[in-house]
Design a protein around this motif. Structure first.
Motif, PDB file in Angstrom:
ATOM      1  N   PRO A   1       1.166  -1.437  -0.153  1.00 18.21           N
ATOM      2  CA  PRO A   1       0.174  -0.011  -0.075  1.00 18.21           C
ATOM      3  C   PRO A   1       0.212   0.748   0.060  1.00 18.21           C
ATOM      4  CG  PRO A   1      -0.341  -1.391   1.528  1.00 18.21           C
ATOM      5  CD  PRO A   1       0.848  -1.514   1.348  1.00 18.21           C
ATOM      6  N   THR A   2       2.374   1.216   0.297  1.00 17.15           N
ATOM      7  CA  THR A   2       2.735   2.357  -0.157  1.00 17.15           C
ATOM      8  C   THR A   2       3.723   1.830  -0.838  1.00 17.15           C
ATOM      9  OG1 THR A   2       4.421   1.343   1.761  1.00 17.15           O
ATOM     10  CG2 THR A   2       2.583   2.343   2.664  1.00 17.15           C
ATOM     11  N   ALA A   3       4.583   1.078  -0.826  1.00 21.12           N
ATOM     12  CA  ALA A   3       5.698   0.988  -2.287  1.00 21.12           C
ATOM     13  C   ALA A   3       4.795   0.616  -3.735  1.00 21.12           C
ATOM     14  CB  ALA A   3       6.695  -0.272  -1.446  1.00 21.12           C
ATOM     15  N   GLY A   4       3.916   0.033  -3.393  1.00 20.52           N
ATOM     16  CA  GLY A   4       3.095   0.031  -4.824  1.00 20.52           C
ATOM     17  C   GLY A   4       2.920   1.249  -5.464  1.00 20.52           C
ATOM     18  N   LEU A   5       2.292   1.537  -7.250  1.00 18.25           N
ATOM     19  CA  LEU A   5       2.007   2.401  -8.146  1.00 18.25           C
ATOM     20  C   LEU A   5       0.765   2.919  -7.667  1.00 18.25           C
ATOM     21  CD1 LEU A   5       3.031   4.052 -10.881  1.00 18.25           C
ATOM     22  CD2 LEU A   5       1.494   1.764 -12.390  1.00 18.25           C
ATOM     23  N   SER A   6      -0.131   2.729  -7.406  1.00 18.23           N
ATOM     24  CA  SER A   6      -1.798   3.170  -6.671  1.00 18.23           C
ATOM     25  C   SER A   6      -1.109   4.652  -5.968  1.00 18.23           C
ATOM     26  CB  SER A   6      -2.545   2.284  -6.389  1.00 18.23           C
ATOM     27  OG  SER A   6      -2.865   1.467  -6.847  1.00 18.23           O
ATOM     28  N   PRO A   7      -0.636   4.342  -4.930  1.00 17.36           N
ATOM     29  CA  PRO A   7      -0.544   5.806  -3.892  1.00 17.36           C
ATOM     30  C   PRO A   7       0.241   7.039  -4.732  1.00 17.36           C
ATOM     31  CG  PRO A   7      -0.013   3.705  -2.583  1.00 17.36           C
ATOM     32  CD  PRO A   7       0.493   3.309  -4.469  1.00 17.36           C
ATOM     33  N   ALA A   8       1.103   6.785  -5.649  1.00 13.41           N
ATOM     34  CA  ALA A   8       1.810   7.963  -6.309  1.00 13.41           C
ATOM     35  C   ALA A   8       1.136   8.072  -7.451  1.00 13.41           C
ATOM     36  CB  ALA A   8       3.585   7.312  -7.172  1.00 13.41           C
ATOM     37  N   LEU A   9       0.086   7.434  -7.562  1.00 17.37           N
ATOM     38  CA  LEU A   9      -0.796   7.842  -9.104  1.00 17.37           C
ATOM     39  C   LEU A   9      -2.307   9.142  -8.591  1.00 17.37           C
ATOM     40  CD1 LEU A   9      -1.443   4.892 -11.017  1.00 17.37           C
ATOM     41  CD2 LEU A   9      -1.076   6.886 -11.943  1.00 17.37           C
ATOM     42  N   GLN A  10      -2.521   7.933  -7.047  1.00 22.75           N
ATOM     43  CA  GLN A  10      -3.408   9.224  -6.731  1.00 22.75           C
ATOM     44  C   GLN A  10      -2.446  10.516  -5.774  1.00 22.75           C
ATOM     45  OE1 GLN A  10      -4.858   6.876  -3.404  1.00 22.75           O
ATOM     46  NE2 GLN A  10      -6.401   5.603  -4.384  1.00 22.75           N
ATOM     47  N   ASP A  11      -1.586  10.475  -5.851  1.00 20.13           N
ATOM     48  CA  ASP A  11      -1.040  11.852  -4.981  1.00 20.13           C
ATOM     49  C   ASP A  11      -0.752  13.303  -6.398  1.00 20.13           C
ATOM     50  OD1 ASP A  11      -0.733  10.679  -2.874  1.00 20.13           O
ATOM     51  OD2 ASP A  11       1.190   9.964  -3.002  1.00 20.13           O
ATOM     52  N   PHE A  12      -0.232  12.040  -7.452  1.00 21.31           N
ATOM     53  CA  PHE A  12       0.384  12.636  -8.755  1.00 21.31           C
ATOM     54  C   PHE A  12      -1.061  13.291  -9.463  1.00 21.31           C
ATOM     55  CE2 PHE A  12      -0.389  13.485 -13.926  1.00 21.31           C
ATOM     56  CZ  PHE A  12       0.431  14.331 -13.944  1.00 21.31           C
ATOM     57  N   PHE A  13      -2.311  12.949  -9.505  1.00 21.34           N
ATOM     58  CA  PHE A  13      -3.340  13.714  -9.937  1.00 21.34           C
ATOM     59  C   PHE A  13      -3.810  14.476  -9.257  1.00 21.34           C
ATOM     60  CE2 PHE A  13      -3.643   9.947 -13.519  1.00 21.34           C
ATOM     61  CZ  PHE A  13      -3.662  11.419 -13.767  1.00 21.34           C
ATOM     62  N   LYS A  14      -3.550  13.954  -7.694  1.00 21.51           N
ATOM     63  CA  LYS A  14      -4.143  15.452  -6.356  1.00 21.51           C
ATOM     64  C   LYS A  14      -3.775  16.538  -7.214  1.00 21.51           C
ATOM     65  CE  LYS A  14      -4.602  16.284  -1.719  1.00 21.51           C
ATOM     66  NZ  LYS A  14      -3.582  17.260  -1.749  1.00 21.51           N
ATOM     67  N   GLY A  15      -2.553  16.336  -7.268  1.00 21.95           N
ATOM     68  CA  GLY A  15      -1.219  17.776  -8.025  1.00 21.95           C
ATOM     69  C   GLY A  15      -1.829  18.301  -9.168  1.00 21.95           C
ATOM     70  N   VAL A  16      -2.466  17.454 -10.040  1.00 25.77           N
ATOM     71  CA  VAL A  16      -3.293  17.936 -10.578  1.00 25.77           C
ATOM     72  C   VAL A  16      -4.417  18.543 -10.235  1.00 25.77           C
ATOM     73  CG1 VAL A  16      -4.446  17.327 -12.940  1.00 25.77           C
ATOM     74  CG2 VAL A  16      -2.427  16.491 -12.577  1.00 25.77           C
ATOM     75  N   GLN A  17      -5.094  17.636  -9.472  1.00 25.84           N
ATOM     76  CA  GLN A  17      -7.013  18.673  -9.255  1.00 25.84           C
ATOM     77  C   GLN A  17      -6.427  20.069  -8.377  1.00 25.84           C
ATOM     78  OE1 GLN A  17      -9.277  17.815 -10.696  1.00 25.84           O
ATOM     79  NE2 GLN A  17      -8.972  15.811 -11.125  1.00 25.84           N
TER      80      GLN A  17
END
Length: 654
Positions: free
Chosen positions: A103-119
């Protein structure tokens, strides 16, 4: 008579002695792996003919027999090969399962953080802090892609090392089996007088060999065993061992394959040629899971980078310039077979043209002497390059294939569209002012208009980037009430009007087009809509955006990519495609674990069955000791009586 009785007692004594020695041998080797219980087979000696019949002459040991069942042994070998393969597969795939599902080292958290930055930038397009945070989350996303790719590459390197190690062990066992074949052939006398301990050693070596690769065993000449692997490749024939070597893949020098040595030739075996054992498990894991996961991760990276770039380039940055590529897109990897004819000048190139149609497969490109065929390696689907020679690239699964040069029959290439997608994913925009959050056009309605006509803010598509389409200055559309039409469109661009989903295209240079309230109007990559009831000669302006610092229209479209079904032909989001890969690995891991447990149970069952036949039972051997001891003592008594009788005869003669 007394002398004959002495001989009879002696034969029984010797037979009992052999029985005691054999029983003792069983007891002392009870814990030796692969040892098979031995039994003494006795038969009566040839009797002597007398006047009143045949008089026995005692006993003799006909054979020291090894208690062994070839059928059950074959079942044990097969179960051992299957268990070792599944165990190796599970150990390898568990690494990927733990990596991707973290849940911390996988890709999903990084994807979510990136699109949060976009928003965040979409909500505050002029905020320096939001823009800088977006670049930071983009760097984190790139690092996550690269880190996952690096870890998968490490696992692949580990597989290479283990393949090499397994090959060395297999070669060692082959040499030992061949030497035992020679020793057994030299020592065996017929079919009944066999060196049982050497037979056990050889069979145990074959069992150990099946831990590394599934081996088929057939009886050979002179009591030898012929051992073959894979699709019938002989590993041991009589006293001759054959060798495997670790060789570079035909198309990838970083990938270790198994090659078979025959004389002066070294033949690289197909990856699916070897099954069972840890070597078979490694090969199956690499081709069935590791390659797919690398391609799946790369596909998400390539699609994300490509689609994000495409939308970012339709925006406008804070300097008033059109957006540029935000991420780097790794190109497909193309590898030529080193066996290709050196006179061939074939050049194969590939470009991802539609990332939404990418698969997780690699592709083989081969020339048969008349045509090139592209084979999707995951399922074997073939597509001919037609026409050949090509006039334009041929698109297969979103990849444009181009073949040029003078080909030679047998030319072979492998194209990997996404294998380096994650490794090559990085951020190209480093200046926060160059984040293209705004739209490149703006629309307006003069206050002097007399009607209530309205115009949408407008949007642009890829056609806007075609040279000559981008607005160099304002375009003013004028409504004529008498003809209910709009005029003023650029004379070099066709106009498409879509009403109720039905498009109508007017050629470039059309002076005016009919007006329908709410219809979409497209020209030069610009799409807008005018609604309401305009007054006569009312004007609507479309111009380059000169005040886009606080504009978020393009950033809102970039943010919408997160939930848009893009991959798998418009069926999956970025997150959904990655989740599918995680699910595949998780399900495969669980499947392998369950199958491994079942295979282990089968192995234990067959080993138990084998032990019930060939294993040493200490209680039984203890009873045999007493039985042979009594026989020894009884035969000793026979000899004692024979001696007494002989003494009586001697005394009579005095």
């Amino acid at each position: 008579m007394s002398i004959n009785l002495l001989s009879i007692g002696k034969s029984g004594l010797l037979a009992a002695q052999v029985g005691l020695a054999t029983t003792g041998h069983n007891i002392t080797n009870a814990n030796v792996a692969g040892y098979s219980r031995q039994t003494v087979l006795q038969q009566n000696a040839t009797p002597n003919q007398a006047g009143n019949g045949f008089i026995g002459t005692g006993t003799e040991v006909s054979q020291i027999k090894r208690v062994y069942d070839n059928f059950v042994a074959g079942q044990v070998r097969a179960a051992q090969a299957g268990t070792s393969s599944l165990d190796t597969y599970y150990k390898q795939i568990s690494q990927i399962d733990n990596l991707m599902a973290d849940p911390t080292a996988g890709l999903s958290p990084a994807l979510q953080d990136f699109f949060k930055g976009v928003q965040d930038v979409s909500a505050n397009p002029a905020s320096v802090a939001s823009r800088q945070a977006l670049l930071s989350t983009a760097d984190s996303l790139a690092s996550r892609f690269q880190g996952l790719s690096a870890r998968l590459s490490e696992i692949g390197n580990g597989v290479n090392s283990e393949i090499t190690s397994n090959i060395s062990v297999i070669n060692s066992y082959a040499s030992q089996i061949a030497k035992l074949n020679e020793s057994i052939g030299n020592l065996a006398v017929g079919e009944s007088n066999m060196p049982n301990d050497l037979l056990d050693q050889r069979d145990q070596l074959v069992n150990e060999l099946n831990k590394y690769v599934k081996a088929t065993v057939m009886p050979g000449d002179n009591n030898s065993l012929t051992v073959s692997i894979g699709n019938g490749q002989p590993l041991v024939v009589g006293v001759r061992p054959f060798q495997l070597v670790a060789a570079a893949s035909l198309t990838d020098p970083t990938r270790v394959e198994v090659a078979y040595v025959t004389g002066t030739r070294t033949l690289v075996l197909p990856e699916n040629a070897l099954s069972g054992g840890s070597l078979g498990g490694l090969m199956e894991f690499r081709s069935g899971t590791l390659d797919r996961v690398q391609n799946s991760l790369g596909r998400v990276a390539v699609t994300l980078a490509s689609t994000f770039n495409a939308q970012h380039k339709l925006g406008q940055d804070q300097n008033g310039a059109l957006g540029t590529d935000f991420f780097n897109v790794a190109p497909p990897v193309i590898q030529a077979d080193y066996r290709n004819n050196p006179t061939s000048t074939t050049a194969v190139s590939a470009t991802v043209s539609d990332p939404t149609k990418l698969t997780t497969s690699d592709y083989g490109v081969r020339y048969d002497g008349t045509k090139f065929t592209v084979t999707r390696l995951s399922d074997g689907v073939k597509t001919d390059i037609s026409p050949y020679p090509q006039t334009v690239p041929q698109t297969i699964d979103g990849v444009d294939f181009s073949v040029a040069g003078a080909a030679a029959e047998g030319d072979n290439f492998v194209v990997k569209p996404t294998v380096n997608g994650a490794f090559g994913f990085n951020v190209l925009v480093t200046d926060r002012a160059k984040i293209a959050a705004a739209a490149p056009i703006s629309t307006s309605v003069p206050t002097s208009n007399t009607g209530n006509g309205k115009i949408t803010p407008g949007s642009v598509d890829q056609n806007y980037l075609t040279p000559g389409n981008a607005l160099a200055g304002p375009v003013t559309l004028t409504y004529a009430k008498g003809t209910n039409s709009l005029s003023g469109f650029p004379p070099t661009q066709a106009i498409t009007v879509t009403t109720a989903g039905v498009p109508t295209t007017y050629p470039a240079g059309t002076a005016s087009i009919p007006y329908t309230s709410g219809s979409e109007i497209s020209f030069g990559g610009i799409t807008l809509a005018i609604s309401g009831t305009p007054g006569d000669l009312d004007k609507f302006s479309v111009a380059p955006n000169i005040s886009g610092v606080g504009d978020n229209r393009n950033m809102a479209l970039l943010g919408g990519l997160q939930t848009k079904n893009i991959l798998d032909g418009g069926k999956a989001t970025y997150q959904g495609a990655y989740a599918e890969a995680v699910s595949f690995v998780g399900n495969k891991t669980r499947e392998t674990q369950i199958n491994g447990l079942a295979s282990m149970a089968l192995l234990q069952q067959t080993e138990g069955q084998q032990q019930s036949i060939s294993g040493v039972n200490l209680d039984e051997e203890a009873a045999n000791l007493l039985r042979y001891q009594q026989a020894y003592q009884a035969n000793g008594k026979v000899m004692q009586i024979a001696g007494t009788l002989f003494d009586v005869i001697i005394a009579i003669g005095r």
